[in-house]
Design an enzyme around this catalytic site. Structure first.
Site, PDB file in Angstrom:
ATOM      1  N   CYS A 182      -6.365   8.029   8.904  1.00  0.00           N
ATOM      2  CA  CYS A 182      -6.387   7.631  10.313  1.00  0.00           C
ATOM      3  C   CYS A 182      -5.941   8.784  11.201  1.00  0.00           C
ATOM      4  O   CYS A 182      -4.991   9.492  10.889  1.00  0.00           O
ATOM      5  CB  CYS A 182      -5.461   6.429  10.543  1.00  0.00           C
ATOM      6  SG  CYS A 182      -6.069   4.896   9.841  1.00  0.00           S
ATOM      7  N   ARG A 207      -8.544  -0.310   4.119  1.00  0.00           N
ATOM      8  CA  ARG A 207      -7.630   0.665   3.560  1.00  0.00           C
ATOM      9  C   ARG A 207      -6.262   0.051   3.263  1.00  0.00           C
ATOM     10  O   ARG A 207      -5.556   0.538   2.372  1.00  0.00           O
ATOM     11  CB  ARG A 207      -7.452   1.853   4.521  1.00  0.00           C
ATOM     12  CG  ARG A 207      -8.657   2.750   4.688  1.00  0.00           C
ATOM     13  CD  ARG A 207      -8.348   3.943   5.573  1.00  0.00           C
ATOM     14  NE  ARG A 207      -7.088   4.537   5.188  1.00  0.00           N
ATOM     15  CZ  ARG A 207      -6.028   4.693   5.986  1.00  0.00           C
ATOM     16  NH1 ARG A 207      -6.104   4.303   7.249  1.00  0.00           N
ATOM     17  NH2 ARG A 207      -4.923   5.232   5.545  1.00  0.00           N
ATOM     18  N   ARG A 250       0.307  14.790  12.404  1.00  0.00           N
ATOM     19  CA  ARG A 250       1.237  14.397  11.350  1.00  0.00           C
ATOM     20  C   ARG A 250       1.397  15.631  10.478  1.00  0.00           C
ATOM     21  O   ARG A 250       0.858  15.700   9.380  1.00  0.00           O
ATOM     22  CB  ARG A 250       0.681  13.217  10.551  1.00  0.00           C
ATOM     23  CG  ARG A 250       0.837  11.899  11.264  1.00  0.00           C
ATOM     24  CD  ARG A 250       0.828  10.744  10.285  1.00  0.00           C
ATOM     25  NE  ARG A 250      -0.518  10.341   9.942  1.00  0.00           N
ATOM     26  CZ  ARG A 250      -0.801   9.270   9.209  1.00  0.00           C
ATOM     27  NH1 ARG A 250       0.164   8.506   8.753  1.00  0.00           N
ATOM     28  NH2 ARG A 250      -2.034   8.958   8.926  1.00  0.00           N
ATOM     29  N   LYS A 302       0.826  -1.208   0.000  1.00  0.00           N
ATOM     30  CA  LYS A 302       0.000   0.000   0.000  1.00  0.00           C
ATOM     31  C   LYS A 302       0.859   1.257   0.000  1.00  0.00           C
ATOM     32  O   LYS A 302       0.615   2.200  -0.768  1.00  0.00           O
ATOM     33  CB  LYS A 302      -0.910  -0.003   1.227  1.00  0.00           C
ATOM     34  CG  LYS A 302      -1.526   1.338   1.613  1.00  0.00           C
ATOM     35  CD  LYS A 302      -2.223   1.238   2.948  1.00  0.00           C
ATOM     36  CE  LYS A 302      -2.769   2.581   3.413  1.00  0.00           C
ATOM     37  NZ  LYS A 302      -1.710   3.499   3.888  1.00  0.00           N
ATOM     38  N   ASN A 303       1.878   1.286   0.851  1.00  0.00           N
ATOM     39  CA  ASN A 303       2.694   2.490   0.997  1.00  0.00           C
ATOM     40  C   ASN A 303       3.664   2.701  -0.157  1.00  0.00           C
ATOM     41  O   ASN A 303       4.384   3.695  -0.180  1.00  0.00           O
ATOM     42  CB  ASN A 303       3.462   2.439   2.318  1.00  0.00           C
ATOM     43  CG  ASN A 303       2.544   2.555   3.519  1.00  0.00           C
ATOM     44  OD1 ASN A 303       1.456   3.142   3.431  1.00  0.00           O
ATOM     45  ND2 ASN A 303       2.942   1.987   4.645  1.00  0.00           N
ATOM     46  N   ASP A 325       4.143   0.859  11.853  1.00  0.00           N
ATOM     47  CA  ASP A 325       2.946   0.161  11.379  1.00  0.00           C
ATOM     48  C   ASP A 325       2.872  -1.281  11.864  1.00  0.00           C
ATOM     49  O   ASP A 325       1.791  -1.885  11.856  1.00  0.00           O
ATOM     50  CB  ASP A 325       2.884   0.181   9.851  1.00  0.00           C
ATOM     51  CG  ASP A 325       2.462   1.543   9.306  1.00  0.00           C
ATOM     52  OD1 ASP A 325       2.048   2.397  10.121  1.00  0.00           O
ATOM     53  OD2 ASP A 325       2.557   1.755   8.089  1.00  0.00           O
TER      54      ASP A 325
END
Length: 419
Positions: free
Chosen positions: A115, A397, A120, A22-23, A305
């Protein structure tokens, strides 16, 4: 409303291929705004990926999925604005900023969503882009960005190795005039994957031995074909599920080197590991031992994560484990839900002490965020009885068909619709 129903205490066994990261795919999708037609392989079916594709479509790109491949053909609409409802769907949508400014010299975007993990700040992104020549003005929740004289290369020292800021600069600098040097750049594998895609499209990006990233601007990029790397966090999550529930599971298609900070924790907990360059097999042996200290750090340190899923396994260890969260301020939101299942966890600021218990029990719980939801699912696999997990849109997600993958290795997990 959909939710997961998990009946715990089934031994997990089998082999599980890991989907694309995903990242990694999200910044690569953003970067397609600067390239020609691209074919991206190993793209997972995630709601965040759908959101990124929606943003590309809004910006004029033609996007088509064929199985695990996404085909992108950039358009020429010149629409440089991403509306608020699209930005709010995912926090990493800010990575589109560098690509849009690099493509059209201007952008208007709202502040991103995703999220809620505490502050951030996107200040690092904005300060870095300003050094490239972008003028930024806030306007009622939107950011108006312009580069009236185009982007120009420069030296950008990041005060923190932010992944998102590094990605934004790398993308924007590809077609800037001159050379850009990113100092204290993030070193995550997903950064290397983005650079590999861009280099395949004609960019000139290299990483120096000291970790600085050098980007020599080129007049234009062309299209390309690229295979997204496997998701190291998904792999760590399924290994954590196996450690928590007990079993013998092999994750395949993942670069084991990307898990080098995580695997020693499983060994410390008493699990047996067999590691090859592209697979990891984990086998449990009796009750887990505690892990002395897990401190999240930028890569190559322990990934933030992976902290939540590993905590779920530590809830059943024979002793006390300590977690120290150094990246995000609010990364323990899963703790109240784990306590509802019988876990004994104390939180004081950035430190969590996990006192292992002999058993967990099923409960009605909810996902608190993406990785917290995965942690609660891992705990449910080990718990006595049935757990109903609500608000699973968070899980969707970042994990492709979580319940199907869990069933594949022997779990009793299903997705249901609330009446």
């Amino acid at each position: 409303m959909k939710y997961l129903v998990i009946r715990g205490q089934n031994r997990l066994e089998g082999t599980l291929p890991i989907h694309g990261a995903k990242n990694s795919v999200l910044p690569i999708l953003a970067a397609t705004l600067l390239t020609g037609e691209s074919a991206l392989h190993n793209c997972p079916r995630l709601s965040d990926v759908d959101a990124a594709c929606g943003i590309l479509g809004h910006l004029g790109s033609q996007v088509r999925r064929e199985g695990a491949c996404i085909l992108v053909r950039p358009g020429n609409t010149g629409d440089c604005c991403i509306p608020e409802e699209m930005m709010r769907r995912m926090r990493s949508s800010i990575v589109f900023l560098g690509a849009i400014v690099g493509r059209w010299g201007r952008a208007r975007i709202s502040l991103p969503g995703g999220c809620e993990l505490g502050p951030r700040p996107i200040d690092l992104h904005l300060a870095a882009l300003e050094k490239l020549g972008v003028q930024i003005r806030e306007d009622h929740g939107y950011l108006d960005c312009r580069a009236p004289e185009g982007l120009r290369g420069t030296v950008i020292p990041l005060p923190f190795p932010s992944v998102g800021a590094t990605e934004n600069v790398v993308i924007a600098a590809c077609t800037a005039r001159g050379e850009t040097v990113v100092k204290n750049a993030a070193r995550e594998p997903e950064i290397d994957d983005l650079a590999a895609y861009l280099n395949g499209c004609g960019a000139r990006i290299r990483t120096a031995p000291n970790g600085d990233i050098h980007i020599q601007g080129v007049p234009a990029l062309h299209g390309g074909e690229h295979r997204v790397i496997a998701d190291r966090i998904a792999a760590a999550t399924y290994l954590s599920c196996t450690a928590a529930a007990g079993g013998d599971v092999t994750v395949t298609g993942v670069c084991s080197e990307h898990l080098s900070a995580v695997l020693p924790c499983f060994e410390e907990m008493g699990c047996r590991l067999w590691v090859t360059p592209d697979s990891v097999r984990l086998q449990t042996q009796g009750r887990l031992r505690p892990v002395r200290s897990v401190r999240t750090l930028p890569y190559p340190g322990f990934p933030t994560d992976a902290q939540s899923p590993l905590m779920a396994a530590a809830c059943l260890a024979d002793g006390t484990s300590m977690f120290v969260e150094n990246i995000f301020e609010s990364r323990y939101k899963q703790v109240p839900e784990l306590r509802r299942m019988g876990a004994d966890v104390e939180v004081e600021g950035r430190v969590a002490l996990v006192h292992g218990v002999s058993r967990l029990h099923g409960a009605a719980v909810r996902c608190t965020d993406l990785r917290g939801g995965a942690a609660i699912a891992a705990a449910a696999l080990a718990a006595e009885g049935e757990t109903t997990l609500a608000q699973i849109e968070h899980i969707d997600r970042g994990y492709e068909a979580l319940e199907e993958n869990l069933r594949r290795i022997g779990a009793d997990a299903r997705r249901e619709e609330a009446p």
